[in-house]
Design a protein around this motif. Sequence first.
Motif, PDB file in Angstrom:
ATOM      1  N   ILE A 122       0.839  -1.205   0.000  1.00 20.51           N
ATOM      2  CA  ILE A 122       0.000   0.000   0.000  1.00 20.51           C
ATOM      3  C   ILE A 122       0.870   1.249   0.000  1.00 20.51           C
ATOM      4  O   ILE A 122       0.631   2.193  -0.758  1.00 20.51           O
ATOM      5  CB  ILE A 122      -0.971  -0.028   1.195  1.00 20.51           C
ATOM      6  N   GLU A 123       1.914   1.256   0.822  1.00 14.36           N
ATOM      7  CA  GLU A 123       2.819   2.403   0.863  1.00 14.36           C
ATOM      8  C   GLU A 123       3.544   2.589  -0.466  1.00 14.36           C
ATOM      9  O   GLU A 123       3.765   3.716  -0.910  1.00 14.36           O
ATOM     10  CB  GLU A 123       3.806   2.252   2.019  1.00 14.36           C
ATOM     11  N   SER A 124       3.874   1.487  -1.128  1.00 15.54           N
ATOM     12  CA  SER A 124       4.506   1.569  -2.448  1.00 15.54           C
ATOM     13  C   SER A 124       3.554   2.193  -3.463  1.00 15.54           C
ATOM     14  O   SER A 124       3.948   3.044  -4.264  1.00 15.54           O
ATOM     15  CB  SER A 124       4.941   0.182  -2.913  1.00 15.54           C
ATOM     16  N   ALA A 125       2.287   1.790  -3.434  1.00 11.12           N
ATOM     17  CA  ALA A 125       1.289   2.360  -4.352  1.00 11.12           C
ATOM     18  C   ALA A 125       1.132   3.858  -4.100  1.00 11.12           C
ATOM     19  O   ALA A 125       0.991   4.641  -5.047  1.00 11.12           O
ATOM     20  CB  ALA A 125      -0.044   1.642  -4.199  1.00 11.12           C
ATOM     21  N   ILE A 126       1.184   4.263  -2.836  1.00  6.52           N
ATOM     22  CA  ILE A 126       1.086   5.689  -2.509  1.00  6.52           C
ATOM     23  C   ILE A 126       2.284   6.446  -3.072  1.00  6.52           C
ATOM     24  O   ILE A 126       2.136   7.526  -3.653  1.00  6.52           O
ATOM     25  CB  ILE A 126       0.957   5.879  -0.978  1.00  6.52           C
TER      26      ILE A 126
END
Length: 165
Positions: free
Chosen positions: A146-150
């Motif tokens: 999720i942090e990577s997608a952000i």
Amino acid sequence: MKISTTFDYAATPQQVFAMLADMEFQNRKCTATGALSHSVSVSPQGDRTLIVNHRDMPTDSFPDFVKSMVGTTLAVTETQDWGPPDPDGSRQGTITVDLGGAPLDLVGVLSLAPAGEGSLECIDAHLKAKIPLIGGKIEKAAAPAIESAIRVERETGQAWLRKAK
């Protein structure tokens, strides 16, 4: 698990929101995050703007115990519900991310505000696994994706705004 981040854009809140509400930007964002397939909708709802992305994401980077629960792909639905602009272009909104097939979701608030010569977009959300005892382990396993997608969304937005100048 709390997930918070701030995007610093070299553009006004009005320019950033125009980007966020642009179908082509949303399509680029979905592609950049590695979606195997996706669909996007941007809908004015009175004084609000609803942005919905449906993405089929690969799970090959997930730990085996998570893949055993969700399979080889994960259907992700991200919904951003933005309110009307204030006179300075600031906006408030909500974000929900439903990870179909996974006992996990993300719910939070969004803000967009002027900052110096540019603007800041902030996400303040909670990632919650709906499984007793091992929920924290699932949250910790899912958080990096999720942090990577952000991060990818921020980089895609910054590149988009540089080309718009």
